[in-house]
Scaffold this active site. Structure first.
Site, PDB file in Angstrom:
ATOM      1  N   TYR A 177      20.492 -19.110 -46.113  1.00  0.00           N
ATOM      2  CA  TYR A 177      21.106 -19.888 -45.363  1.00  0.00           C
ATOM      3  C   TYR A 177      20.209 -20.557 -44.126  1.00  0.00           C
ATOM      4  CZ  TYR A 177      24.096 -22.338 -41.911  1.00  0.00           C
ATOM      5  OH  TYR A 177      24.780 -23.150 -41.198  1.00  0.00           O
ATOM      6  N   SER A 182      21.345 -25.207 -37.663  1.00  0.00           N
ATOM      7  CA  SER A 182      21.980 -24.184 -37.067  1.00  0.00           C
ATOM      8  C   SER A 182      21.193 -23.183 -36.371  1.00  0.00           C
ATOM      9  CB  SER A 182      22.446 -23.298 -38.566  1.00  0.00           C
ATOM     10  OG  SER A 182      22.959 -22.162 -38.142  1.00  0.00           O
TER      11      SER A 182
END
Length: 335
Positions: free
Chosen positions: A152, A127
């Site tokens: 995350y 990501s």
């Protein structure tokens, strides 16, 4: 090729499976249908995939090691694309355990089975969140990313490190893909485009964070899929010029690579909203809010390596991509 795609009922997984099936590959989709967002939307995606005889769906949780072992033992896979993950930066502030279970324990179970079953190429979703406190734009895979600002992001960084260790120790070819703000038809209901569209149509205010000063490298789903397909078909190889005295984070003496997949174009949140308003023919009521914990003010992808190695550069502009999403949204929700 026999391909396992984890997270097959998810936004990117669904589109990727459709693309692989159109190329004639056998595709097994693994998903636990987690209720983080609408399970009905996920089932509708799967219904379309299930129309192809070369698609086989397995409902299992990849945090369940025995279940993952069974899937691999029966699958005979040549390639694995791991897209399954607990997504969302803000959700990680209140439900950190979800990220450990899915993004670390579940990811390990997939990675270990790839080693045991001698998978030809393991491709996994990372990501743009891993860039964290970095401010040098555009973000480059050659930069250090040791300062994530959400769990995350930290879980995605851990995926990259775990893959490299397996690549080095066992010769498993691994490629990580850092996605930049993916949007398009069949998108996630927790993402800005979906939330804004729904609220504007219902006459409700939209929440505009960082007082509208956010900037994102919005990347259309078809461009993401094209990049994933090309990378999957180009097995990671060692970098013969890698220098341990000045280590390049994006490659290694092992068969390991990292790529950004972004539109290479920074778009303000204000312009993004204007494009939604234009496509809907309706103005938004805006509620301006500060930057949220875990969010970064801007993202911008350097995709030079992607262009060099697989000959592809995402190029769908937000006006076109948003219009396609709105068309899908109106049809799917009969509005």
């Amino acid at each position: 090729m026999k391909i396992l795609v984890t997270g097959a009922a998810g936004f990117i997984g669904f589109h990727l499976c459709r693309r692989f099936l159109s190329m004639g590959f056998e595709v097994t989709g693994l998903d636990n249908l987690h209720p983080y967002y609408s399970v009905e939307l996920k089932k509708d995606r799967l219904a379309l995939l299930g129309a192809d005889a070369k698609f086989y769906f397995v409902k299992e949780d990849m945090a369940d090691r025995a279940a993952v072992d069974r899937v691999f033992d029966a699958g005979g896979f040549t390639h694995v694309v791991n897209l399954a993950a607990q997504a969302g930066v803000r959700h990680s502030l209140t439900h950190p355990e979800d990220y450990v279970n899915a993004n670390m324990v579940g990811y390990f179970n997939i990675l270990e089975n790839c080693r045991q079953h001698k998978i030809e190429h393991f491709v996994f979703a990372s990501s743009s969140s891993v860039y964290g406190l970095n401010t040098t734009m555009p973000f480059s895979v050659h930069d250090n990313v040791d300062h994530p600002i959400s769990l995350y992001a930290a879980s995605k960084k851990s995926n990259e490190l775990m893959a490299h260790s397996y690549s080095y120790l066992f010769g498993l070819p691994c490629t990580g893909l850092r996605f930049f703000t993916v949007y398009g038809p069949w998108g996630r209901p927790d993402m800005a485009l979906f939330l804004f569209t729904k609220a504007i149509l219902e006459g409700k205010p939209i929440q505009v964070f960082n007082h509208g000063k956010m900037e994102r490298d919005f990347t259309y789903i078809d461009d993401i899929v094209e990049g994933v397909v090309r990378v999957t078909l180009k097995t990671a190889a060692p970098n013969p010029d890698w220098n341990p005295a000045a280590p390049d984070p994006s490659s290694s003496v092992a068969p390991y690579r990292l790529y950004n997949i972004g539109n290479n174009n920074c778009v303000t949140l204000g312009h993004f909203i204007e494009c939604i308003e234009a496509a809907l023919g309706k103005k938004a009521v805006k509620e301006y809010l500060p930057l949220q914990p875990g969010d970064v003010p801007a993202t911008f992808a350097n995709v030079d390596d992607l262009i060099r190695d697989v000959g592809f550069c995402p190029a769908t502009d937000v006006k076109t991509g948003i219009a396609r999403f709105i068309d899908w949204y109106r049809e799917y929700y009969r509005q």
